[in-house]
Design a protein around this motif. Structure first.
Motif, PDB file in Angstrom:
ATOM      1  N   UNK A  93      43.762  55.310  47.104  1.00 43.40           N
ATOM      2  CA  UNK A  93      45.092  54.777  46.824  1.00 43.40           C
ATOM      3  C   UNK A  93      45.033  53.370  46.234  1.00 43.40           C
ATOM      4  N   UNK A  94      43.871  52.787  46.228  1.00 40.61           N
ATOM      5  CA  UNK A  94      43.748  51.405  45.774  1.00 40.61           C
ATOM      6  C   UNK A  94      44.076  51.253  44.290  1.00 40.61           C
ATOM      7  N   UNK A  95      43.713  52.250  43.502  1.00 37.50           N
ATOM      8  CA  UNK A  95      43.922  52.101  42.062  1.00 37.50           C
ATOM      9  C   UNK A  95      45.402  51.989  41.719  1.00 37.50           C
ATOM     10  N   UNK A  96      46.269  52.608  42.530  1.00 38.48           N
ATOM     11  CA  UNK A  96      47.699  52.446  42.313  1.00 38.48           C
ATOM     12  C   UNK A  96      48.123  50.996  42.422  1.00 38.48           C
ATOM     13  N   UNK A  97      47.546  50.257  43.382  1.00 38.29           N
ATOM     14  CA  UNK A  97      47.829  48.832  43.518  1.00 38.29           C
ATOM     15  C   UNK A  97      47.280  48.045  42.335  1.00 38.29           C
ATOM     16  N   UNK A  98      46.087  48.417  41.890  1.00 37.61           N
ATOM     17  CA  UNK A  98      45.494  47.742  40.723  1.00 37.61           C
ATOM     18  C   UNK A  98      46.369  47.977  39.496  1.00 37.61           C
ATOM     19  N   UNK A  99      46.867  49.208  39.333  1.00 38.08           N
ATOM     20  CA  UNK A  99      47.733  49.529  38.194  1.00 38.08           C
ATOM     21  C   UNK A  99      49.003  48.676  38.211  1.00 38.08           C
ATOM     22  N   UNK A 100      49.558  48.444  39.401  1.00 35.55           N
ATOM     23  CA  UNK A 100      50.756  47.616  39.499  1.00 35.55           C
ATOM     24  C   UNK A 100      50.474  46.168  39.092  1.00 35.55           C
ATOM     25  N   UNK A 101      49.289  45.678  39.466  1.00 39.72           N
ATOM     26  CA  UNK A 101      48.889  44.329  39.040  1.00 39.72           C
ATOM     27  C   UNK A 101      48.799  44.269  37.522  1.00 39.72           C
ATOM     28  N   UNK A 102      48.143  45.277  36.935  1.00 37.05           N
ATOM     29  CA  UNK A 102      48.027  45.332  35.477  1.00 37.05           C
ATOM     30  C   UNK A 102      49.403  45.276  34.823  1.00 37.05           C
ATOM     31  N   UNK A 103      50.332  46.076  35.341  1.00 33.81           N
ATOM     32  CA  UNK A 103      51.657  46.169  34.733  1.00 33.81           C
ATOM     33  C   UNK A 103      52.389  44.833  34.806  1.00 33.81           C
ATOM     34  N   UNK A 104      52.342  44.173  35.969  1.00 34.28           N
ATOM     35  CA  UNK A 104      53.013  42.882  36.129  1.00 34.28           C
ATOM     36  C   UNK A 104      52.441  41.841  35.169  1.00 34.28           C
ATOM     37  N   UNK A 105      51.125  41.832  35.041  1.00 33.97           N
ATOM     38  CA  UNK A 105      50.483  40.846  34.164  1.00 33.97           C
ATOM     39  C   UNK A 105      50.805  41.140  32.705  1.00 33.97           C
ATOM     40  N   UNK A 106      50.686  42.404  32.297  1.00 36.83           N
ATOM     41  CA  UNK A 106      50.960  42.754  30.910  1.00 36.83           C
ATOM     42  C   UNK A 106      52.404  42.463  30.518  1.00 36.83           C
ATOM     43  N   UNK A 107      53.323  42.591  31.460  1.00 37.52           N
ATOM     44  CA  UNK A 107      54.743  42.388  31.161  1.00 37.52           C
ATOM     45  C   UNK A 107      55.149  40.930  31.158  1.00 37.52           C
ATOM     46  N   UNK A 108      54.428  40.074  31.879  1.00 42.13           N
ATOM     47  CA  UNK A 108      54.906  38.709  32.091  1.00 42.13           C
ATOM     48  C   UNK A 108      53.923  37.607  31.707  1.00 42.13           C
ATOM     49  N   UNK A 109      52.730  37.963  31.304  1.00 43.00           N
ATOM     50  CA  UNK A 109      51.706  36.936  31.070  1.00 43.00           C
ATOM     51  C   UNK A 109      51.965  36.165  29.783  1.00 43.00           C
ATOM     52  N   UNK A 110      51.790  34.859  29.867  1.00 47.15           N
ATOM     53  CA  UNK A 110      51.861  33.978  28.709  1.00 47.15           C
ATOM     54  C   UNK A 110      50.558  33.182  28.631  1.00 47.15           C
ATOM     55  N   UNK A 111      50.013  33.060  27.453  1.00 45.36           N
ATOM     56  CA  UNK A 111      48.796  32.276  27.285  1.00 45.36           C
ATOM     57  C   UNK A 111      47.539  33.119  27.362  1.00 45.36           C
ATOM     58  N   UNK A 112      46.378  32.471  27.379  1.00 45.63           N
ATOM     59  CA  UNK A 112      45.097  33.191  27.381  1.00 45.63           C
ATOM     60  C   UNK A 112      44.687  33.642  28.776  1.00 45.63           C
ATOM     61  N   UNK A 113      43.816  34.665  28.812  1.00 50.41           N
ATOM     62  CA  UNK A 113      43.140  35.073  30.049  1.00 50.41           C
ATOM     63  C   UNK A 113      41.652  34.848  29.823  1.00 50.41           C
ATOM     64  N   UNK A 114      41.081  33.924  30.573  1.00 46.03           N
ATOM     65  CA  UNK A 114      39.682  33.551  30.362  1.00 46.03           C
ATOM     66  C   UNK A 114      38.724  34.416  31.163  1.00 46.03           C
ATOM     67  N   UNK A 115      39.166  34.885  32.339  1.00 50.78           N
ATOM     68  CA  UNK A 115      38.247  35.631  33.209  1.00 50.78           C
ATOM     69  C   UNK A 115      38.976  36.783  33.887  1.00 50.78           C
TER      70      UNK A 115
END
Length: 451
Positions: A93-115
């Protein structure tokens, strides 16, 4: 100051009276907000503060206020590890949580991701991972680390990953690596680690040679390797723990730390027999290690020592290993004359060796008289370990070859300070026996332990 204070009090009293009147008419009055100094900090400062928190705690700051709702999703670094999940959450079930993190970041991230680092035991969806890596490449990723997740089949990396000129660190796990025809190398890559990766020898050779500033290379359990060629002018650290048939380290003059554990290609066989060289040809020892003129730390496994011992062994290297100060030999076979001869060729070629670590391997092979005679003959040679200070011998079974080797070390090491012997079984080596061993050093301390 007194007048100012009185004016302030009067103003406050007037404000309270006016507020009371307005409230009588049903008008809602919002209390003035106190200044939020943390929220008003520059983003680079907030980013630095949040990066010191585990991602799960950083995400909890979204509860502080509307202003903080998506701040965590714009961080410059993301580390998804076991701390991001509750203990009760099943692995699948962990990947569902990881997917939610991905979605939040992709929808709201501004600027670069270094790591970005994925180091949580989970079952990733390949399409999600593919989409996320594409997103990271668009964000100018500099450190991409994928490790320790479960997989049934290898994940094929998107080709856009090999067009990231900013990459400094790349760690891949459970992937298929195929370089696109447009690959022109990683001009900034300093560290590369491949674990349980499927890659053919020619592709790996091309990848390594196309990283001009590469300093660290780690290869663990790589699939499909036959001949492993490591050619890089800038490489300083090398660790290999994998199956392979042959190895070349030419054109890597700056290698200072080398760790090689050779896993037999056919693990069903109890004894590994390396590919035999034609008679009269130099040994693998000189061909593979003879070019490591700058090596300072060298770690070799039993199977790799057997591989190195294949061929005509010289007494020493053509060029001495003047910088070698630390030597670690794992599962050393004291029943094999060839392996012992290879060991002494290395020792004679390392005049500045300071620390020697050996763990003894064990087999059912009969100890031959030639092995014992060879070790006793070495005591007659006029060579000394003039810089050797520390010796650790682990897994002693008290066989004659083991004791002959230790006698030689004690008699030829004038500045030896510490000898640690770890013996199998419940009984230590008797101190009375150790005291009667001839020693060249007057300041030697011998410690006997048991496993």
């Amino acid at each position: 100051m007194l007048n100012t204070l009185n004016e302030s009090i009067s103003a406050e009293e007037l404000s309270r009276k006016n507020t009371g009147k307005l409230q009588k008419f049903g008008v809602k009055i919002e209390k003035p907000m106190k200044s939020d100094r943390i929220s008003d900090l520059p983003w680079d400062v907030l980013n630095s503060i949040l990066l010191h928190l585990p991602l799960r705690d950083a995400a909890r700051t979204s509860l502080l206020s509307r202003k903080w709702r998506y701040k965590w999703a714009s961080l410059s670094q993301f580390v998804i590890d076991d701390k991001c999940f509750t203990n009760s959450l099943p692995d699948k079930a962990r990947w569902g949580e990881v997917r939610r993190i991905f979605h939040q970041v992709q929808s709201n991230h501004c600027g670069p991701i270094e790591k970005f680092k994925l180091a949580a035991y989970c079952y990733p969806d390949h399409s999600d991972l593919d989409e996320w890596i594409i997103f990271l490449t668009l964000k100018g990723i500099k450190e991409l680390i994928l490790q320790d997740f479960s997989f049934v089949r290898r994940f094929k990396l998107p080709s856009c990953l090999f067009s990231c000129p900013q990459l400094i660190c790349l760690e891949l796990h459970g992937c298929i690596v195929k370089l696109p025809s447009t690959f022109r190398g990683f001009s900034c890559l300093k560290s590369l680690q491949l674990t349980q990766v499927s890659i053919i020898s020619e592709t790996l050779e091309h990848l390594i040679s196309s990283c001009p500033v590469l300093e660290r290379l780690t290869l663990l359990n790589i699939d499909h390797l036959s001949i492993l060629r490591i050619h890089n002018q800038n490489l300083k650290y090398l660790k290999i723990d994998s199956q392979f048939e042959d190895l070349s380290l030419e054109s890597s003059p700056l290698l200072a730390s080398v760790h090689i554990c050779m896993i037999p290609m056919n693990t069903t066989m109890p004894v590994y027999h390396p590919r035999q060289l034609e008679g009269g040809k130099p040994s693998n020892l000189i061909r593979v290690l003879g070019c490591l003129n700058g090596v300072k730390k060298l770690t070799l496994s039993s199977y790799f020592i057997e591989f190195l011992a294949n061929g005509n062994l010289p007494e020493r290297f053509p060029m001495p290993l003047l910088n070698l100060s630390f030597l670690d030999l794992k599962e050393m076979r004291f029943t094999s004359l060839k392996d012992i001869a290879a060991l002494f060729a290395i020792l004679r070629s390392a005049p500045n060796l300071e620390e020697l670590v050996i763990s003894a391997g064990h087999s059912n092979e009969v100890i031959s008289r030639t092995v014992v005679d060879f070790l006793r003959e070495q005591c007659l040679y006029d060579f000394f370990f003039s810089q050797l200070k520390v010796v650790r011998f682990r897994g002693l079974c008290s066989t004659i070859p083991e004791w002959e080797f230790l006698r030689l070390i004690l008699a030829h090491s004038p500045v030896l300070e510490s000898l640690i012997i770890v013996k199998y079984g419940i009984e230590r080596v008797p101190q009375s026996f150790l005291l009667h061993l001839e020693r060249a050093s007057e300041n030697l301390k011998i410690t006997s332990l048991t496993l």
